[in-house]
Design a protein around this motif. Structure first.
Motif, short mmCIF file in Angstrom:
data_model
loop_
_atom_site.label_atom_id
_atom_site.label_comp_id
_atom_site.label_asym_id
_atom_site.label_seq_id
_atom_site.Cartn_x
_atom_site.Cartn_y
_atom_site.Cartn_z
N UNK A 388 2.39 -3.49 29.86
CA UNK A 388 2.15 -3.79 28.45
C UNK A 388 3.49 -3.97 27.74
N UNK A 389 3.53 -4.89 26.83
CA UNK A 389 4.78 -5.31 26.21
C UNK A 389 4.82 -4.95 24.72
N UNK A 390 6.02 -4.72 24.24
CA UNK A 390 6.26 -4.65 22.80
C UNK A 390 7.27 -5.74 22.47
N UNK A 391 6.88 -6.61 21.55
CA UNK A 391 7.71 -7.75 21.19
C UNK A 391 8.60 -7.42 19.99
N UNK A 392 9.89 -7.57 20.15
CA UNK A 392 10.92 -7.49 19.10
C UNK A 392 11.60 -6.12 19.00
N UNK A 393 10.88 -5.05 18.64
CA UNK A 393 11.47 -3.71 18.54
C UNK A 393 12.80 -3.73 17.79
N UNK A 394 12.80 -4.23 16.58
CA UNK A 394 14.07 -4.40 15.86
C UNK A 394 14.57 -3.12 15.22
N UNK A 395 13.69 -2.20 14.93
CA UNK A 395 14.12 -0.87 14.48
C UNK A 395 13.26 0.16 15.20
N UNK A 396 13.91 1.25 15.64
CA UNK A 396 13.18 2.29 16.35
C UNK A 396 13.70 3.66 15.93
N UNK A 397 12.80 4.61 15.86
CA UNK A 397 13.21 6.01 15.72
C UNK A 397 13.76 6.46 17.07
N UNK A 398 14.86 7.20 17.09
CA UNK A 398 15.44 7.57 18.39
C UNK A 398 14.48 8.34 19.29
N UNK A 399 13.54 9.08 18.71
CA UNK A 399 12.58 9.82 19.53
C UNK A 399 11.67 8.89 20.34
N UNK A 400 11.53 7.65 19.88
CA UNK A 400 10.61 6.73 20.54
C UNK A 400 11.26 5.91 21.64
N UNK A 401 12.58 5.88 21.69
CA UNK A 401 13.25 5.04 22.68
C UNK A 401 12.88 5.43 24.11
N UNK A 402 12.86 6.73 24.48
CA UNK A 402 12.50 7.07 25.86
C UNK A 402 11.01 6.90 26.17
N UNK A 403 10.19 6.69 25.18
CA UNK A 403 8.75 6.62 25.42
C UNK A 403 8.35 5.36 26.17
N UNK A 404 9.10 4.28 26.02
CA UNK A 404 8.73 3.05 26.73
C UNK A 404 8.73 3.27 28.23
N UNK A 405 9.82 3.83 28.74
CA UNK A 405 9.91 4.05 30.18
C UNK A 405 8.81 4.99 30.64
N UNK A 406 8.54 6.03 29.88
CA UNK A 406 7.54 7.02 30.30
C UNK A 406 6.14 6.41 30.33
N UNK A 407 5.90 5.39 29.49
CA UNK A 407 4.59 4.75 29.44
C UNK A 407 4.53 3.48 30.29
N UNK A 408 5.65 3.12 30.92
CA UNK A 408 5.68 1.89 31.70
C UNK A 408 5.61 0.64 30.85
N UNK A 409 5.99 0.76 29.57
CA UNK A 409 5.95 -0.38 28.66
C UNK A 409 7.24 -1.18 28.76
N UNK A 410 7.17 -2.44 28.33
CA UNK A 410 8.27 -3.38 28.48
C UNK A 410 8.83 -3.74 27.11
N UNK A 411 10.15 -3.71 26.99
CA UNK A 411 10.83 -4.12 25.75
C UNK A 411 11.11 -5.61 25.82
N UNK A 412 10.39 -6.38 25.02
CA UNK A 412 10.56 -7.83 24.98
C UNK A 412 11.45 -8.18 23.80
N UNK A 413 12.68 -8.60 24.11
CA UNK A 413 13.75 -8.69 23.10
C UNK A 413 14.25 -10.11 22.98
N UNK A 414 14.65 -10.49 21.77
CA UNK A 414 15.23 -11.79 21.49
C UNK A 414 16.66 -11.58 20.98
#
Length: 557
Positions: A388-414
């Motif tokens: 599952x993907x998240x598109x853009x992620x232009x601002x993030x709370x630092x607590x949420x940055x490690x959550x992508x890897x733990x959930x197997x989610x993908x950072x889709x960045x431009x």
């Protein structure tokens, strides 16, 4: 190999992303696949009398680029509209619009794209009265680069039937003035759809984004031919960048039908995935259409299998969803597109269907809400390789940055979207963020370091689909000072995120994204050896030859 190769490329500096073929200088293509990779001498013996042998001149040969976030139909159509990139000030806007108006007398509305939020003023957006002075004698409207805002003059608002306002979907706004009339600013697709319906393509190019449904009325033969011609121009433009694959982020059955027809007709130049778009007003039973798309379109050139949603808007329009109010406001948090319950239920249902999810989430609260929904889906349905993907992620709370890897989610960045990407004004975003948000804005490096999968794209036509410009944004970003974290990416990280990893995210890494025998023959030959160019000079390189599915789709003159 029993039969001779159709194409052999020799004397290349190959970037294969395959350990077994590292150090090779040549490859052979037969039919739709790579037949062999090795030395020049090894490949030359595979030639027959009709084999085309291409000397790469020691330049880079690599897998064709895959842009993992585009709006193909919209981008293709906009190649024919007035481009206002770099235009600033009322006089310059008038000077750009006047000749274009003379060239397009039959258009019901004069339409322009790439109008910066600060095109007329540093501290406020255009009004309909200002656009009346720009184009006094006919309807005129212009798109912001992010495609989340349209500004229209009075004639356009009248023609669209929204000068006096109107109902809009959640998260959308026809901005009204003190005089009881629309100001000309239309935020988000549900507000500007009536204006797009006036364009030469009748808004069909964005129907999959605005409504998630097919165009109404059903396009006739003339409209279909016009739309396919636009798509053909767009794909030629992409092939000229070395692109062999496109992952669309809006879609409907109409687009899939057009693309499938083009494949049959031989005019399809790129592999294309098209998602089902779920809108906030849609009941969950509409997801049966997503399942139908995924079952029906399963080819190697045109396919489906993803559901796209929006959870928020954009920072510059203050519609991106934030954890705290925007600076200089007390109650503006942005606009949630879905209710949290509806969004969570949708993600859980889509995940249970075995489909992939892609969510536009830009604000720190929007990203958190998306991660929460993915976590709910995993806890409900069980863990799986969903990508599952998240598109853009232009601002993030630092607590949420490690959550992508733990959930197997993908950072889709431009990369080109960032203020340090060198495409948009460097000061455009920072003024909408609190100082403590800036160190975690556009957090490419932090996400990679956390172990999250990171993929790169352009979001064309938000920015151009030009590959090298976007690569430069990643490997040679601007230095905006100590408040901004250095997000510089290495060349190989960036190239992998544009090829191998973009094939992986769509579950097709067994077919493409690497140069290896048996892989689909999607290859680009560049003008330079990329590894020998300084990062800031990477845009000196360009595609010289693009091959998709074993067919030459572009060759520089």
């Amino acid at each position: 190999m029993d039969l001779p190769a159709d194409i052999i490329i020799v004397n290349g500096s190959l970037i294969t992303f395959d350990p077994a073929t590292e150090g090779a200088s040549a490859l052979a293509i037969r039919g739709e696949k790579i037949a062999a990779i090795g030395s020049d001498a090894q490949m030359r013996v595979l030639a027959g009398p009709d084999t085309r042998i291409i000397d790469a001149g020691q330049a880079t040969v690599m897998p064709g680029f895959i842009d993992s976030h585009v709006h193909l139909f919209c981008g293709s159509v906009e190649l024919g509209y007035l481009d206002l990139h770099g235009v600033t000030g009322l006089a310059a806007l008038k000077a750009a619009v006047a000749p274009y108006s003379d060239e397009t007398p039959e258009d019901a509305i004069l339409f322009a794209v790439q109008a910066d939020y600060a095109i007329l003023h540093a501290d406020k957006t255009p009004t309909r009265q200002e656009l009346d002075s720009v184009c006094p004698d006919r309807p005129f409207a212009m798109f912001a680069p992010d495609h989340h805002t349209v500004w229209a003059n009075t004639a356009a608002l009248e023609r669209a039937g929204i000068l006096h306002g109107g109902e809009t979907a959640a998260g959308c706004d026809i901005v009204m003035g003190d005089d009881g009339l629309a100001t000309g600013e239309l935020r988000e697709p549900g507000a500007y759809a009536a204006v797009l319906a006036l364009t030469r393509h009748g808004g069909r190019d964005l129907a999959g984004l605005i409504s998630g449904k097919d165009p109404v009325p059903t396009p006739n033969a003339t409209d279909r031919a016009r739309d396919k011609a636009a798509l053909a121009r767009g794909m030629h433009h992409c092939a000229a960048q070395g692109i062999t694959g496109l992952q669309c982020m809006d879609g409907n059955f109409y687009q899939l039908e057009l693309l499938s027809e083009m494949e049959t007709e031989g005019t399809l130049l790129c592999r294309i995935s098209v998602p089902f778009h779920l809108r906030p007003e849609d009941p969950l039973d509409r997801l049966s259409e997503a399942a139908t798309m995924a079952r029906t379109y399963t080819g190697d050139m045109v396919y489906s299998g993803t559901v796209k949603m929006f959870v928020d808007g954009v920072i510059e329009g203050r519609t991106a969803l934030m954890l705290q109010p925007y600076p200089d406001t007390t109650d503006t948090y942005g606009d949630p597109v879905f209710s949290a319950d509806h969004f969570n239920a949708a993600c859980t249902a889509i995940d249970a269907m075995g489909l992939q999810i892609a969510v536009h989430a830009i604000g720190d609260a929007g990203v958190r809400r998306t991660l929460d929904a993915y976590q709910t889906a995993r806890e409900t349905n069980g863990a799986r390789d969903s990508r599952h993907r998240i598109e853009h992620l232009e601002t993030m709370h630092p607590d949420d940055i490690p959550r992508l890897a733990s959930l197997g989610a993908v950072a889709s960045i431009q990369p080109g979207h960032a203020p340090f990407g060198g495409i948009f004004p460097a000061g455009g975003v920072g003024k909408y963020l609190h100082p403590h948000q800036i160190p975690h804005a556009y957090p490419w490096t932090q996400l990679r370091d956390s172990g999250a999968a990171v993929i790169f794209s352009t979001d064309w036509p938000v920015i151009g689909v030009d590959v090298m410009t976007n690569i430069k944004a990643a490997i040679a970003p601007l230095d905006l000072g100590p408040d901004w974290v250095d997000q510089t990416q290495s060349l190989m990280q960036t190239l992998a995120s544009y090829t191998r990893d973009n094939a992986w995210v769509e579950f097709r890494d067994h077919q493409k994204g690497r140069l290896a025998p048996g892989m689909l023959a999607d290859v680009v030959l560049l003008s330079h050896d990329l590894t020998r160019l300084a990062p800031a000079q990477i845009t000196e390189a360009s595609a010289q030859l693009t091959i998709c599915n074993g067919r030459i789709t572009y060759q520089a003159q």
